[in-house]
Design a protein around this motif. Structure first.
Motif, PDB file in Angstrom:
ATOM      1  N   ILE A  91       0.848  -1.187   0.000  1.00 20.17           N
ATOM      2  CA  ILE A  91       0.000   0.000   0.000  1.00 20.17           C
ATOM      3  C   ILE A  91       0.886   1.241   0.000  1.00 20.17           C
ATOM      4  N   GLY A  92       0.673   2.126  -0.953  1.00 25.05           N
ATOM      5  CA  GLY A  92       1.369   3.397  -0.985  1.00 25.05           C
ATOM      6  C   GLY A  92       0.540   4.481  -0.314  1.00 25.05           C
ATOM      7  N   VAL A  93       1.201   5.364   0.408  1.00 21.39           N
ATOM      8  CA  VAL A  93       0.546   6.505   1.044  1.00 21.39           C
ATOM      9  C   VAL A  93       1.349   7.755   0.700  1.00 21.39           C
ATOM     10  N   ILE A  94       0.697   8.722   0.059  1.00 23.65           N
ATOM     11  CA  ILE A  94       1.346   9.994  -0.236  1.00 23.65           C
ATOM     12  C   ILE A  94       0.908  10.990   0.815  1.00 23.65           C
ATOM     13  N   ASP A  95       1.851  11.444   1.639  1.00 22.71           N
ATOM     14  CA  ASP A  95       1.499  12.320   2.750  1.00 22.71           C
ATOM     15  C   ASP A  95       2.767  12.988   3.266  1.00 22.71           C
ATOM     16  N   GLY A  96       2.836  13.195   4.574  1.00 15.77           N
ATOM     17  CA  GLY A  96       3.999  13.836   5.158  1.00 15.77           C
ATOM     18  C   GLY A  96       5.007  12.836   5.674  1.00 15.77           C
ATOM     19  N   PRO A  97       6.027  13.316   6.394  1.00 14.94           N
ATOM     20  CA  PRO A  97       6.994  12.412   7.019  1.00 14.94           C
ATOM     21  C   PRO A  97       6.316  11.583   8.102  1.00 14.94           C
ATOM     22  N   VAL A  98       6.946  10.492   8.490  1.00 18.76           N
ATOM     23  CA  VAL A  98       6.347   9.575   9.460  1.00 18.76           C
ATOM     24  C   VAL A  98       7.297   9.333  10.630  1.00 18.76           C
ATOM     25  N   ASP A  99       6.697   8.926  11.742  1.00 25.15           N
ATOM     26  CA  ASP A  99       7.439   8.507  12.926  1.00 25.15           C
ATOM     27  C   ASP A  99       7.737   7.015  12.758  1.00 25.15           C
ATOM     28  N   LEU A 100       8.895   6.708  12.226  1.00 27.14           N
ATOM     29  CA  LEU A 100       9.233   5.313  11.934  1.00 27.14           C
ATOM     30  C   LEU A 100       9.290   4.476  13.200  1.00 27.14           C
ATOM     31  N   ALA A 101       9.843   5.020  14.279  1.00 22.47           N
ATOM     32  CA  ALA A 101       9.936   4.262  15.521  1.00 22.47           C
ATOM     33  C   ALA A 101       8.545   3.948  16.061  1.00 22.47           C
ATOM     34  N   GLY A 102       7.632   4.922  15.978  1.00 20.96           N
ATOM     35  CA  GLY A 102       6.275   4.697  16.448  1.00 20.96           C
ATOM     36  C   GLY A 102       5.545   3.655  15.623  1.00 20.96           C
ATOM     37  N   LEU A 103       5.756   3.680  14.310  1.00 21.00           N
ATOM     38  CA  LEU A 103       5.102   2.694  13.451  1.00 21.00           C
ATOM     39  C   LEU A 103       5.656   1.297  13.701  1.00 21.00           C
ATOM     40  N   ARG A 104       6.935   1.201  13.877  1.00 19.04           N
ATOM     41  CA  ARG A 104       7.515  -0.126  14.133  1.00 19.04           C
ATOM     42  C   ARG A 104       7.083  -0.652  15.492  1.00 19.04           C
ATOM     43  N   ALA A 105       6.854   0.261  16.457  1.00 18.37           N
ATOM     44  CA  ALA A 105       6.327  -0.169  17.755  1.00 18.37           C
ATOM     45  C   ALA A 105       4.906  -0.712  17.616  1.00 18.37           C
ATOM     46  N   SER A 106       4.199  -0.265  16.582  1.00 16.53           N
ATOM     47  CA  SER A 106       2.861  -0.783  16.295  1.00 16.53           C
ATOM     48  C   SER A 106       2.899  -1.929  15.300  1.00 16.53           C
TER      49      SER A 106
END
Length: 335
Positions: A91-106
């Protein structure tokens, strides 16, 4: 493209940037024509000389969102069971920067790439990170799973900071589309809104022709007009409803609306305290998650996906398709 660039340079315009987009089979150039010529006159001049390019302003797009644990139950998924995808979906998402650490924690599988210029200040991380969790979070503290745990997200970071606002230029958005298609994503989430634009329409047509399913938010301006890109015929357009199945008060309406999904007071988990978000952005993310669930079962095309979701949808508002809810509230079909 070379002829168009030469023509623009010939009357004093400046070519600012050029990009090849092999994923879309296109190229894009950004030019400054200042007050030398109006856009309609430039189009007519290029057409008269047989130069077949699509020309439009380098338009600005903004996030289409500005949380509650009712979402999964409302669309027919178990409240707490993660129900991971049977097969991974890109799935591609075009948006802003992301919190990679937070996403990996989820437990979100994510690849992120910035398409901003070197001198751009990246936008806020909250919007994109929240969308990613709604789509694909597998487990986290203080919240329920996302709609499609096990999906692999490709986050194109395209929003830049402009004063107090996050904005996305047309050229960065098209570059993001090109990258995502080159990565062979099956589905692209566009939780953003702005003016109609011929160049963006051309790029989305190219992405759709290469098999990418496009999902976009209807916008939150409270207008009788669906925002772009959701208004484009190559896009599945999504509006938002609340826990009582009422249309989000700020959601745009129009004949292009395809589906409705939960998008008011959506629970977004930490890392700190959980927060709540509202907007058609989040409704679009819910629909993207449901489409990923369909794709994990069968490799379907966009019209087939829309037919399945519209057949299962709970009719809201006037009988049949209408300009407020489209075909109605999406339903997931269980694990």
């Amino acid at each position: 493209m070379a002829r168009a660039e030469a023509e623009i340079a010939g009357f004093g315009g400046q070519i600012l940037q050029k990009q090849d987009l092999p994923g879309l089979g296109l190229a894009i150039s950004a030019a400054d024509i200042g007050a030398l010529m109006t856009l309609p006159i430039l189009r007519a001049r290029l057409q008269r000389k047989g130069i077949g390019v699509t020309v439009d302003r380098n338009a600005i797009y903004q996030p289409a969102g500005t949380g509650r644990s009712y979402v999964r139950t409302m669309i027919g998924l178990p409240e707490t069971a993660a129900c991971p995808l049977q097969h991974p979906v890109r799935i591609g998402v075009i948006d802003g920067p992301v919190d990679l650490a937070g996403l990996r924690a989820s437990n979100v599988s994510v690849v992120a790439r910035s398409v901003l210029d070197a001198d751009d200040e990246p936008g806020d991380r909250d919007h994109a990170t929240s969308l990613a969790k709604v789509i694909a979070a597998a487990s986290h503290r203080g919240g329920l799973p996302g709609i499609a745990p096990g999906a692999r997200l490709y986050m194109a970071e395209a929003f830049a900071r402009n004063g107090s606002k996050d904005e996305m230029r047309l050229d960065t958005m098209v570059a993001a589309l090109g990258w995502l298609v080159s990565e062979r994503v099956e589905l692209i989430n566009l939780s953003l809104a702005g003016p109609r634009n011929r160049v963006l329409a051309r790029a989305m047509q190219a992405a759709a022709a290469r098999g990418a399913i496009l999902v976009a938010a209807a916008g939150n301006d409270g207008r009788d007009e669906v925002a772009f890109p959701a208004a484009d015929p190559n896009v599945i357009s999504v509006t938002a409803v609340d826990a009582r199945k009422r249309r989000y008060r700020s959601a745009n309406i129009g004949s292009e609306i395809d589906l409705a999904a939960p998008g008011v007071d959506i629970l977004i988990p930490g890392p700190g305290e959980a927060t709540y978000r509202s907007g058609t952005s989040y409704a679009a993310a819910v629909v993207s998650g449901l489409i990923a669930r369909e794709l994990a079962r069968n490799p379907l095309k966009q019209d087939e996906i829309l037919n399945r979701l519209s057949d299962r949808a709970e009719d809201l508002g006037r009988p049949g398709r209408d300009s407020e809810f489209g075909w109605g509230l999406v339903r997931g079909g269980g694990c």
